[in-house]
Scaffold this active site. Structure first.
Site, short mmCIF file in Angstrom:
data_model
loop_
_atom_site.label_atom_id
_atom_site.label_comp_id
_atom_site.label_asym_id
_atom_site.label_seq_id
_atom_site.Cartn_x
_atom_site.Cartn_y
_atom_site.Cartn_z
N HIS A 129 0.84 -1.21 0.00
CA HIS A 129 0.00 0.00 0.00
C HIS A 129 0.87 1.26 0.00
O HIS A 129 0.71 2.15 -0.85
CB HIS A 129 -0.92 -0.02 1.23
CG HIS A 129 -1.80 1.18 1.36
ND1 HIS A 129 -3.14 1.16 1.06
CD2 HIS A 129 -1.54 2.46 1.78
CE1 HIS A 129 -3.66 2.36 1.28
NE2 HIS A 129 -2.70 3.16 1.73
N GLU A 130 1.77 1.34 0.96
CA GLU A 130 2.60 2.55 1.05
C GLU A 130 3.53 2.68 -0.15
O GLU A 130 3.82 3.79 -0.60
CB GLU A 130 3.40 2.54 2.36
CG GLU A 130 2.56 2.55 3.62
CD GLU A 130 1.52 3.65 3.67
OE1 GLU A 130 1.71 4.71 3.02
OE2 GLU A 130 0.48 3.46 4.33
N HIS A 157 1.73 4.46 -2.89
CA HIS A 157 1.83 5.92 -2.74
C HIS A 157 3.19 6.40 -3.24
O HIS A 157 3.31 7.42 -3.93
CB HIS A 157 1.69 6.31 -1.27
CG HIS A 157 0.29 6.31 -0.74
ND1 HIS A 157 -0.75 6.95 -1.37
CD2 HIS A 157 -0.23 5.74 0.38
CE1 HIS A 157 -1.86 6.79 -0.67
NE2 HIS A 157 -1.58 6.06 0.39
N HIS A 206 3.49 6.60 -6.94
CA HIS A 206 2.76 7.77 -7.45
C HIS A 206 3.66 9.01 -7.41
O HIS A 206 3.64 9.84 -8.32
CB HIS A 206 1.51 7.98 -6.60
CG HIS A 206 0.41 8.69 -7.31
ND1 HIS A 206 -0.80 8.98 -6.70
CD2 HIS A 206 0.30 9.19 -8.56
CE1 HIS A 206 -1.59 9.61 -7.56
NE2 HIS A 206 -0.94 9.75 -8.69
#
Length: 674
Positions: free
Chosen positions: A464-465, A468, A471
């Site tokens: 998940h991190e 980020h 991105h």
């Protein structure tokens, strides 16, 4: 230039930064900023992108880069001296940013660029930045009368201080709590590594026995595995009452909640909004609070019947275990027992197959395969021995980004997991400044000479991190204002992170990233199949819990009156009346530690997790169609979503990638609710 916080030629000098550097660096950069503002505001030259907007961005980048280092260290190696320096200078920065955002002269020049004939000659990205600047000046109070500007600025400064204090109270309360168990017999059911970690914690504190804290790697195994119900209750009670009147008075966030809500309401009304929820949505994909609550209500109607089934099964099983009055501190314990019986495996069994080195290698392999990049560890100064540094390069072996990784929980480190920006990609006169990210988690550190072992949930958190981070790091936008995650609507920013989570449920991914800590054996396919079968175990309960938090947040910042008799605690109980299937005890003080909305930027935005989950599930469905590790689908996602950053609306990026607008179907299917 001897001040490491004024070093901009390369990576941060984390090995040199000290609290005494913070004030001089901030003072210097603010003075430079005020001089620049005055120069640009009084210039008689017609404002253009190059002679005006770029110069403001140049300074914004320097100040942002320097302060990101201070803020990050305050979160991960907090100390009294650093905290004092952080808070003192946070006030100065808030004052400076308030002055800039209210400067009518700068606002007029941005509007002049927007309305000029030359505006049409700017790139789409540059036009986006100018339009967002005009919007943000309005939201920053630039159009307010002079006397209201003074009050608006005071409100902004007060909110900044209160948010920092809210987070500090949680951290201090979490760090302070220690519970020692003298006898091993009282720890029946706990995994060996949790017992070993507790023993090491006691020893490090000069005590005998086993010491537990409220840091998640210590707290959660007790709730999940300890047969000792009284021990579970002790830790649950301490965790659920953090930063409340039921803890130490100096850490009580109750008054801070009321003060923060009053100030946010005042801020919104000064800008012409009915409430803070409307102000918050002015920069998001969702248009109105009603649109958000309708979305949440629709999800709740779909999820609650499943949640009720989950709760019924849990209650029946608790009775089988001899727990006739199941309480909040029993839920994780009973759930784990039920899952083990139903699916014949435990989290602890799975954990043995996920040593840190294999998980990282697997994460990087997925990234390399679908996005055509390469990840390798390199040397750089870091803030703590636990932290490490990595380079991402392209297919030509040219560096394109970097990231810091800090995985383990420890004292003086904020809880949770997050990604933040260290340096943003940007075009300079001498070339491209490459992006650098911080990736931070709070997992169990290695114990007993073995590598760190991660639960499958922790593996999901890491993916998940890293989503980020991708991105931020794989952006191809060269303008600072919308590079990476900057400028991305807050309710779309979770799209890449939640998208990456899906790979943690694919056999062709997991089989390559597992090795049993003792035997080096790969995760057995039979165990993986059990994990997949259990994937949606209690998915209904989990979804209504997220909906509960989201509705509470939206109503708290919507029609809730912070000056009325109703408290935040009363409001969350009302929301629970509607959607919850498990009621926590009356003394649970969840709002007092809900830092996402009171200190973390998610105010009237917590719904973003579910909103973006619709986008991410639908985005991943293309990989399900084309192949889980499809380079073609990965290239499309990289080019149309990650690379574009905030340079265009998130919905445009999604449609460009998927070929249509998103559907809720994939989310419900992934959660077993189709």
């Amino acid at each position: 230039m001897s001040n490491p916080l004024l070093h901009f030629a390369g990576l941060p000098k984390f090995n040199e930064i000290k609290p005494e550097h913070v004030g001089p660096a901030v003072d210097s950069l603010i003075a430079e900023g005020r001089a620049l503002v005055e120069q640009l505001a009084t210039s008689t030259e017609a404002p253009t992108w190059q002679n005006f907007a770029v110069k403001l961005e140049d300074h914004s980048e320097k100040l942002g880069r320097s302060w990101s280092q201070v803020g990050h260290m305050n979160a991960v190696v907090n100390s009294p001296e650093l905290r004092e320096a952080y808070n003192d200078n946070l006030a100065k920065l808030t004052d400076f940013y308030s002055d800039v955002s209210q400067d009518e002269r700068l606002y007029a020049k941005f509007k002049a660029i927007q309305s000029s004939a030359a505006f049409a000659t700017l790139s789409d990205t540059q036009q986006t930045i100018i339009n967002k600047e005009v919007r943000d000046f309005k939201l920053g109070g630039a159009e307010l009368p002079a006397e209201q500007k003074v009050r608006f600025k005071a409100v902004s400064e007060a909110l900044s201080k209160l948010g920092a204090k809210f987070e500090e109270n949680i951290l201090d309360n979490t760090n302070d709590f220690k519970h020692t168990v003298e006898h091993l017999a009282d720890l029946a059911g706990l995994p060996e590594d949790a017992i070993e970690a507790a023993q090491e914690a006691a020893k490090a504190d000069g005590k005998k026995g086993y010491q537990f804290s409220l840091h998640f790697p210590s707290y959660m195994p007790v709730l999940q595995y300890a047969d000792n119900r009284a021990l579970r209750e002790v830790l649950y009670r301490a965790y659920a009452t953090r930063a409340s009147e039921l803890s130490k008075p100096e850490w009580d966030n109750t008054d801070l909640i009321r003060d923060i809500l009053k100030l946010k309401q005042e801020e919104a009304q000064m800008l012409g909004f009915n409430n803070f929820a409307e102000l918050s949505l002015a920069t998001k994909m969702a248009d109105t609070p009603k649109q958000v609550t309708d979305f949440l209500d629709t999800l709740a109607k779909r999820a609650k019947p499943y949640a009720q089934q989950d709760m019924q099964a849990l209650t029946v099983y608790a009775n089988k275990l001899g727990i006739a009055d199941m309480q909040a501190w029993d839920v994780a314990y009973v759930s784990e027992k039920l899952r083990q019986e139903k699916y014949a495996f435990s989290d602890q069994e799975v954990k043995q197959y996920f040593p840190e080195h294999k998980v990282l290698a697997g994460l990087f392999k997925v990234t390399e395969t679908i996005f055509g990049v390469h990840v390798r560890k390199v040397d750089a100064p870091v803030w703590h021995p636990d932290a490490s540094f990595y380079e991402i390069s392209n297919s030509d072996n040219q560096p394109i980004a970097y990231f810091y990784l800090d995985l383990y929980a420890r004292n003086h480190k904020r809880g949770g997991a997050w990604m933040d920006e260290c340096i943003s990609r940007r075009q300079h006169a001498n070339g491209i400044e490459l992006p650098v990210a911080y990736l931070t988690c709070n997992f169990s550190a290695p114990v007993g000479g073995k590598p760190a072992l991660f639960t499958h949930d922790e593996v999901i958190t890491m993916f998940h991190e890293f989503g980020h981070g991708l991105h931020h790091m794989l952006t191809q936008v060269d303008e600072y204002g919308v590079s990476g995650i900057k400028g991305v609507e807050w309710d779309a920013v979770e799209l890449p992170s939640q998208f990456m989570e899906n790979f943690c449920w694919e056999w062709e991914v997991l089989c390559q990233m597992t090795a049993h800590v003792d035997t080096d054996a790969q995760l057995p396919r039979e165990l993986f199949d059990k994990m997949v079968a259990a994937k949606n175990f209690q998915a209904g309960m989990q979804m209504v819990r997220q909906i509960e938090f989201s509705l509470f947040d939206m109503r708290l910042h919507g029609d809730f009156d912070p000056n009325g008799k109703l408290t935040a605690l009363d409001l969350i109980e009302q929301v629970r009346d509607e959607v919850a299937v498990m009621r926590p005890p009356h003394w649970n003080r969840f709002p007092n530690s809900f830092s996402h909305i009171f200190a973390g930027g998610y105010a009237a935005g917590y719904y973003s997790y579910k909103w973006a989950e619709v986008l991410s599930a639908d985005a991943y469905s293309l990989f399900e169609e084309m192949g889980v590790l499809s380079g073609e689908a990965g290239t499309r996602f990289k080019n149309e979503v990650l690379a574009k950053g905030g340079s265009r609306p998130a919905m445009e990026s999604f449609v460009a990638f998927r070929g249509r607008e998103p559907s809720m179907d994939a989310l419900l299917r992934h959660n077993g609710m189709a």
